[in-house]
Design a protein around this motif. Structure first.
Motif: not given
Length: 299
Positions: A1-2, A7-9, A23-35, A69-77
């Motif tokens: 999927m990554l 490719i879509l980008c 960077m968007a995916i890394s942000l989502a990974i870092c915030m999974v635990l506190p959220v 795109y950044f919002k979808c992969y950083g927040y929705m992921a």
């Protein structure tokens, strides 16, 4: 999927570089635990939509589609990851094997994409005069404000950019102090709890309070009363006086409420507004002229 995302980008008009996607995916990974901790405690999820839009707006100004795109992969992921974990937890309580639960989630995700697209087209075709503002919806429920918020955010954060929106010369620059206040706001209650442990200052949850202040109800507010009643009966009365029943059925009951709400919504839409158009039943709880509920404003 990554790989597909990268490719879509580059094959679409996203204009989001590969490092921006990572960077968007890394942000989502870092915030999974506190959220996830906040959601596990309160069943409320703190959104990262503003944070992701601001970060992308600073590093990639003037690119509204890339910001989306950044919002979808950083927040929705992160949001989908938390949904995955919560469903697996529910499967654990119901003694469903993790593999079977995960396969059902994959099938639901694939099928849901087609169903959501189909239903969205039905809604646009049936309610377009209300959505585009040609007619005024008497119920106030078909405003499309969620889609408009998403569209407006891409322009404000992506095209205009946070540097201009919250810059030194902007009238909104004072709002940036909220980040600093939010960092230090929990500290006084932590210190008070250490000094007076019996005063229960540990129950003061600043992220949850701030989320409640920002969660302004939309056009229909009747869900607040029913949600309050269900929460009181479950989390106060049953938790304290019916502990065995609460331990055994609380999570299943929560899933039943969610499923019932979705089934009722689909039934009402398809039978009254969608495929089969039937007149809405008239009774004391609604109004024949406005087709709204009795909680509408009397002017």
């Amino acid at each position: 999927m990554l790989t597909i995302a990268m490719i879509l980008c580059y094959t679409t008009d996203a204009n989001l570089p590969w490092w921006g996607l990572l960077m968007a995916i890394s942000l989502a990974i870092c915030m999974v635990l506190p959220v996830g901790v906040i959601q596990a405690i309160s069943n409320n999820q703190i959104g990262l939509n503003v944070l992701t839009e601001m970060v992308c707006g600073y590093i990639l100004p003037g690119r509204p589609i890339a910001n989306v795109y950044f919002k979808c992969y950083g927040y929705m992921a992160m949001y989908q990851c938390l949904l995955l974990v919560s469903d697996l937890k529910l499967g654990h309580y119901m003694k469903i094997p993790p593999k079977s639960m995960f396969i059902s989630q994959i099938w639901g995700t694939i099928l849901g994409g087609f169903v959501n697209y189909w239903v969205l087209n039905l809604i646009i075709a049936a309610k377009r005069p209300f959505l585009d503002g040609t007619l005024s919806d008497p119920t106030g429920q078909w405003s499309g404000y969620q889609s408009q918020i998403f569209n407006t955010a891409s322009i404000v954060w992506g095209l205009v950019g946070p540097a201009k929106t919250f810059g030194h010369d902007s009238m909104y620059s004072i709002l940036l102090w909220g980040f600093l206040i939010g960092v230090f706001a929990p500290i006084p209650f932590y210190l008070l709890h250490r000094k007076y442990p019996k005063a229960r200052f540990d129950l003061v949850n600043i992220p949850l309070i701030c989320y409640g202040l920002s969660a302004i109800p939309g056009t229909y507010t009747n869900f607040i009363i029913t949600g309050l009643i269900a929460s009181f009966l479950s989390q106060y009365y049953a938790y304290r006086y019916k502990t065995r029943l609460w331990t055994k059925y609380n999570y299943v009951l929560s899933a039943a409420f969610d499923s019932a709400a979705q089934i009722a919504t689909m039934t009402i839409f398809f039978c009254l507004n969608g495929v089969v158009k039937m007149p809405f039943p008239e009774w004391w709880g609604n109004d024949r002229i406005s087709q709204g509920e009795r909680c509408f404003n009397n002017e």
